[in-house]
Design a protein around this motif. Structure first.
Motif, PDB file in Angstrom:
ATOM      1  N   SER A  80       0.717  -1.207  -0.091  1.00 37.40           N
ATOM      2  CA  SER A  80       0.134   0.059   0.209  1.00 37.40           C
ATOM      3  C   SER A  80       0.903   1.348   0.041  1.00 37.40           C
ATOM      4  O   SER A  80       0.700   2.309  -0.453  1.00 37.40           O
ATOM      5  CB  SER A  80      -0.947   0.132   1.301  1.00 37.40           C
ATOM      6  N   SER A  81       1.890   1.259   0.765  1.00 36.21           N
ATOM      7  CA  SER A  81       2.808   2.297   0.912  1.00 36.21           C
ATOM      8  C   SER A  81       3.404   2.632  -0.622  1.00 36.21           C
ATOM      9  O   SER A  81       3.512   3.551  -1.010  1.00 36.21           O
ATOM     10  CB  SER A  81       4.254   2.132   1.876  1.00 36.21           C
ATOM     11  N   VAL A  82       3.792   1.666  -1.555  1.00 35.26           N
ATOM     12  CA  VAL A  82       4.271   1.649  -2.709  1.00 35.26           C
ATOM     13  C   VAL A  82       3.394   2.459  -3.645  1.00 35.26           C
ATOM     14  O   VAL A  82       3.754   3.148  -4.221  1.00 35.26           O
ATOM     15  CB  VAL A  82       4.949   0.421  -3.354  1.00 35.26           C
ATOM     16  N   LEU A  88      -0.365   8.208  -6.442  1.00 32.04           N
ATOM     17  CA  LEU A  88      -0.828   9.612  -5.815  1.00 32.04           C
ATOM     18  C   LEU A  88       0.271  10.322  -5.361  1.00 32.04           C
ATOM     19  O   LEU A  88       0.056  11.431  -6.014  1.00 32.04           O
ATOM     20  CB  LEU A  88      -1.543   9.191  -4.305  1.00 32.04           C
ATOM     21  N   LEU A  89       1.064  10.151  -4.855  1.00 32.20           N
ATOM     22  CA  LEU A  89       2.092  11.258  -4.233  1.00 32.20           C
ATOM     23  C   LEU A  89       3.050  11.788  -5.587  1.00 32.20           C
ATOM     24  O   LEU A  89       3.058  12.829  -5.713  1.00 32.20           O
ATOM     25  CB  LEU A  89       2.990  10.687  -3.024  1.00 32.20           C
ATOM     26  N   GLN A  90       3.398  10.651  -6.248  1.00 26.63           N
ATOM     27  CA  GLN A  90       4.323  11.067  -7.380  1.00 26.63           C
ATOM     28  C   GLN A  90       3.585  11.893  -8.505  1.00 26.63           C
ATOM     29  O   GLN A  90       4.225  13.207  -8.840  1.00 26.63           O
ATOM     30  CB  GLN A  90       5.096   9.806  -7.962  1.00 26.63           C
ATOM     31  N   PRO A  91       2.311  11.660  -8.921  1.00 30.93           N
ATOM     32  CA  PRO A  91       1.633  12.473  -9.773  1.00 30.93           C
ATOM     33  C   PRO A  91       1.461  13.883  -9.408  1.00 30.93           C
ATOM     34  O   PRO A  91       1.554  14.802 -10.055  1.00 30.93           O
ATOM     35  CB  PRO A  91       0.393  11.629 -10.188  1.00 30.93           C
ATOM     36  N   LEU A  92       1.185  13.891  -8.042  1.00 28.72           N
ATOM     37  CA  LEU A  92       0.773  15.250  -7.525  1.00 28.72           C
ATOM     38  C   LEU A  92       2.027  16.185  -7.427  1.00 28.72           C
ATOM     39  O   LEU A  92       1.842  17.234  -7.718  1.00 28.72           O
ATOM     40  CB  LEU A  92       0.032  15.080  -6.139  1.00 28.72           C
ATOM     41  N   THR A  93       3.136  15.757  -7.377  1.00 32.84           N
ATOM     42  CA  THR A  93       4.491  16.435  -6.956  1.00 32.84           C
ATOM     43  C   THR A  93       5.168  16.599  -8.331  1.00 32.84           C
ATOM     44  O   THR A  93       6.287  17.175  -8.229  1.00 32.84           O
ATOM     45  CB  THR A  93       5.448  16.054  -5.851  1.00 32.84           C
ATOM     46  N   HIS A  94       4.963  16.175  -9.438  1.00 30.32           N
ATOM     47  CA  HIS A  94       5.561  15.789 -10.495  1.00 30.32           C
ATOM     48  C   HIS A  94       5.940  17.112 -11.138  1.00 30.32           C
ATOM     49  O   HIS A  94       7.046  17.339 -11.422  1.00 30.32           O
ATOM     50  CB  HIS A  94       5.076  14.798 -11.429  1.00 30.32           C
ATOM     51  N   GLU A  95       4.836  18.038 -11.373  1.00 32.15           N
ATOM     52  CA  GLU A  95       5.012  19.254 -12.176  1.00 32.15           C
ATOM     53  C   GLU A  95       5.395  20.414 -11.237  1.00 32.15           C
ATOM     54  O   GLU A  95       5.097  21.580 -11.777  1.00 32.15           O
ATOM     55  CB  GLU A  95       3.726  19.274 -13.024  1.00 32.15           C
ATOM     56  N   HIS A  96       5.347  20.368  -9.809  1.00 32.66           N
ATOM     57  CA  HIS A  96       5.546  21.334  -9.077  1.00 32.66           C
ATOM     58  C   HIS A  96       7.069  22.053  -9.251  1.00 32.66           C
ATOM     59  O   HIS A  96       7.953  21.242  -9.377  1.00 32.66           O
ATOM     60  CB  HIS A  96       5.439  21.140  -7.618  1.00 32.66           C
ATOM     61  N   THR A  97       7.023  23.470  -9.294  1.00 37.78           N
ATOM     62  CA  THR A  97       8.484  24.092  -9.332  1.00 37.78           C
ATOM     63  C   THR A  97       9.276  24.281  -8.091  1.00 37.78           C
ATOM     64  O   THR A  97      10.322  24.660  -8.071  1.00 37.78           O
ATOM     65  CB  THR A  97       8.429  25.471 -10.242  1.00 37.78           C
ATOM     66  N   HIS A  98       8.361  24.328  -7.092  1.00 37.80           N
ATOM     67  CA  HIS A  98       8.672  24.510  -5.534  1.00 37.80           C
ATOM     68  C   HIS A  98       9.692  23.525  -5.267  1.00 37.80           C
ATOM     69  O   HIS A  98       9.349  22.135  -5.549  1.00 37.80           O
ATOM     70  CB  HIS A  98       7.737  24.881  -4.654  1.00 37.80           C
ATOM     71  N   TRP A  99      10.769  23.548  -4.738  1.00 38.47           N
ATOM     72  CA  TRP A  99      11.746  22.808  -4.403  1.00 38.47           C
ATOM     73  C   TRP A  99      11.382  21.450  -3.296  1.00 38.47           C
ATOM     74  O   TRP A  99      11.393  20.503  -3.499  1.00 38.47           O
ATOM     75  CB  TRP A  99      13.112  23.325  -3.799  1.00 38.47           C
ATOM     76  N   LEU A 100      10.514  22.144  -2.338  1.00 31.73           N
ATOM     77  CA  LEU A 100      10.154  21.052  -1.234  1.00 31.73           C
ATOM     78  C   LEU A 100       9.038  20.373  -1.845  1.00 31.73           C
ATOM     79  O   LEU A 100       9.075  19.221  -1.464  1.00 31.73           O
ATOM     80  CB  LEU A 100       9.331  21.994  -0.236  1.00 31.73           C
ATOM     81  N   ARG A 102       8.548  19.590  -5.047  1.00 32.89           N
ATOM     82  CA  ARG A 102       9.150  18.715  -6.054  1.00 32.89           C
ATOM     83  C   ARG A 102      10.115  17.451  -5.397  1.00 32.89           C
ATOM     84  O   ARG A 102      10.403  16.465  -6.020  1.00 32.89           O
ATOM     85  CB  ARG A 102      10.144  19.432  -7.057  1.00 32.89           C
ATOM     86  N   ASN A 103      10.418  17.671  -4.413  1.00 35.38           N
ATOM     87  CA  ASN A 103      11.387  16.538  -3.704  1.00 35.38           C
ATOM     88  C   ASN A 103      10.929  16.038  -2.392  1.00 35.38           C
ATOM     89  O   ASN A 103      11.260  15.080  -1.825  1.00 35.38           O
ATOM     90  CB  ASN A 103      12.705  17.249  -3.175  1.00 35.38           C
ATOM     91  N   VAL A 104       9.439  15.854  -2.271  1.00 37.49           N
ATOM     92  CA  VAL A 104       8.683  15.430  -1.146  1.00 37.49           C
ATOM     93  C   VAL A 104       8.631  13.989  -1.504  1.00 37.49           C
ATOM     94  O   VAL A 104       8.531  13.049  -0.659  1.00 37.49           O
ATOM     95  CB  VAL A 104       7.323  16.079  -1.164  1.00 37.49           C
ATOM     96  N   GLY A 105       8.630  13.483  -2.832  1.00 35.73           N
ATOM     97  CA  GLY A 105       8.596  12.193  -3.243  1.00 35.73           C
ATOM     98  C   GLY A 105      10.054  11.299  -2.718  1.00 35.73           C
ATOM     99  O   GLY A 105       9.835  10.292  -2.311  1.00 35.73           O
ATOM    100  N   TRP A 106      10.895  12.041  -2.932  1.00 37.13           N
ATOM    101  CA  TRP A 106      12.238  11.650  -2.334  1.00 37.13           C
ATOM    102  C   TRP A 106      12.459  11.378  -0.897  1.00 37.13           C
ATOM    103  O   TRP A 106      12.804  10.226  -0.270  1.00 37.13           O
ATOM    104  CB  TRP A 106      13.695  12.544  -2.758  1.00 37.13           C
ATOM    105  N   PHE A 107      11.666  12.431  -0.144  1.00 38.86           N
ATOM    106  CA  PHE A 107      11.872  12.396   1.546  1.00 38.86           C
ATOM    107  C   PHE A 107      10.843  11.163   1.639  1.00 38.86           C
ATOM    108  O   PHE A 107      10.917  10.473   2.758  1.00 38.86           O
ATOM    109  CB  PHE A 107      11.155  13.538   1.972  1.00 38.86           C
ATOM    110  N   TYR A 108       9.775  10.800   0.913  1.00 36.65           N
ATOM    111  CA  TYR A 108       8.877   9.798   1.363  1.00 36.65           C
ATOM    112  C   TYR A 108       9.651   8.389   1.049  1.00 36.65           C
ATOM    113  O   TYR A 108       9.283   7.505   1.890  1.00 36.65           O
ATOM    114  CB  TYR A 108       7.677  10.075   0.306  1.00 36.65           C
TER     115      TYR A 108
END
Length: 375
Positions: A80-82, A88-100, A102-108
């Motif tokens: 479920s985490s994968v 959900l998480l990767q498509p939402l943050t894919h096109e954002h230009t803000h650094w945080l 854009r990189n929230v997926g890496w932190f997750y």
């Protein structure tokens, strides 16, 4: 008259010819050999769908049920985490230009996903070991499994076996990824190779319980390549549609069930060199291989890694003295092979030479039965 008489098949030489012909091996036709391999593949596919045996065993034994449910719950959390990240998480943050953002997926991935999947795989391996041991005991008795000796050498052998198994998993993944880069046939070759790898790990527990060495396990699979390809086909097909972490989580989810199926399986043929079981034996056709060396590249990579580790250990350790023979200073092939088998070779301790201060004197004229005098 004797020569024509013998040449026509009536003399003693003709009798010897008939006896030699009787001992000459007989072979199946290529058509019959292919049919035997298809029968073995059908048997493997049938054994890979023995969900009735899984349900019957889980419902009848509390220890098996506990291990299966714990593995099931933990792998559902990791899966479920994968999928939460992938869908959900990767498509939402894919096109954002803000650094945080854009990189929230890496932190997750670093803070949650990788630790959860790693802990899940580790605990799943432990629970599957208990599950396999319990299932084997229920089928073959409490003393059927070969237990490692509870000694210092037994502990070292277990550690070496576990370490070599981890290296083998890594090299199998490397080989499967390398095969995919072969033009045209690469994806198909990688899929076929993973079918054999998955089947190997499903049957590894029962082979270890029976005391099979690593070389014997691989030879057993490679001589029954059609059966084990078909057995690993369903699990490999289920784990080929998602990301790498998702595929690993799916395999960990279904792994306990396939261990139970492997315990109830009957690999075919029983004798690969006489697949029909007839007397006199009929060997397979030479045009269809009896054994396919599936794990040759994996073993080659494992040997290279073991040699590198041995060289690093010798370089980092104390230097041998000048009295040490040259053949004792470098890692030998025997040590690599023993590491493959999961055993640590112990070098025999050479007896110390007699002290130079003690002299042995034998009196002249004494017979062999007389005693020697020591100074």
């Amino acid at each position: 008259m004797s020569r024509p008489y013998a040449s026509q098949g009536y003399g003693p030489r003709a009798t010897e010819g008939y006896s030699s012909r009787a001992t000459y091996p007989t072979f199946l036709t290529p058509h019959n050999t292919a049919f035997q391999q298809l029968k073995a593949a059908g048997r493997g596919l049938f054994d890979a769908f023995r969900w009735d045996a899984v349900i019957r065993l889980v419902s009848s034994d509390a220890e098996v049920r506990s291990n299966v449910f714990k593995s099931l719950l933990l792998n559902i959390v990791s899966l479920s985490s994968v999928y939460f990240f992938d869908l959900l998480l990767q498509p939402l943050t894919h096109e954002h230009t803000h650094w945080l953002r854009r990189n929230v997926g890496w932190f997750y991935q670093i803070l949650w996903l990788l630790p959860v999947v790693g802990i899940s795989l580790y605990l799943n391996s432990t629970w599957c070991s208990h599950l396999a041991r319990r299932t084997y005991t229920l089928q073959h008795g409490s003393r059927a499994a070969v237990e490692p000796p509870a000694t210092y050498l037994g502990i070292l052998n277990s550690i070496a076996t576990s370490a070599y198994r981890v290296v083998m998993v890594f090299t199998s993944v490397v080989v499967s990824f390398a095969l995919r880069y072969i033009p045209y046939a690469g994806p198909t070759l990688g899929f076929v190779f993973l079918c054999w790898v998955d089947a190997y790990y499903c049957f590894e527990f029962i082979w270890i319980a029976r005391g099979y060495s690593l070389s014997r396990r691989m030879r057993h699979l490679e001589e029954r390549w059609a059966y084990y390809f078909a057995f690993g086909l369903p699990s490999t097909a289920l784990c080929m549609w998602g990301s790498t972490l998702a595929n690993a989580a799916i395999f960990a989810l279904i792994f306990p069930a396939y261990i139970i199926m492997a315990m109830h399986a009957r690999p075919a043929p029983i004798d690969p060199y006489n697949p029909t079981g007839g007397d006199p034996p009929k060997h397979p056709s030479p045009f269809i291989p009896i054994r396919i060396p599936v794990f040759t590249p994996v073993i080659w990579l494992n040997d290279m890694i073991v040699r590198v580790i041995s060289l690093i250990g010798h370089v980092g350790g104390p230097r041998p003295s000048s009295a040490t023979p040259s053949h004792r200073r470098k890692p030998s092939v025997d040590s690599v092979e023993s590491a493959e088998e999961g055993s640590i070779p112990l070098e025999p301790i050479a007896p110390s030479p007699p002290s130079t201060g003690t002299r042995i004197r034998v009196s002249r004229g004494t017979r062999p039965g007389n005693r020697r005098k020591l100074d």
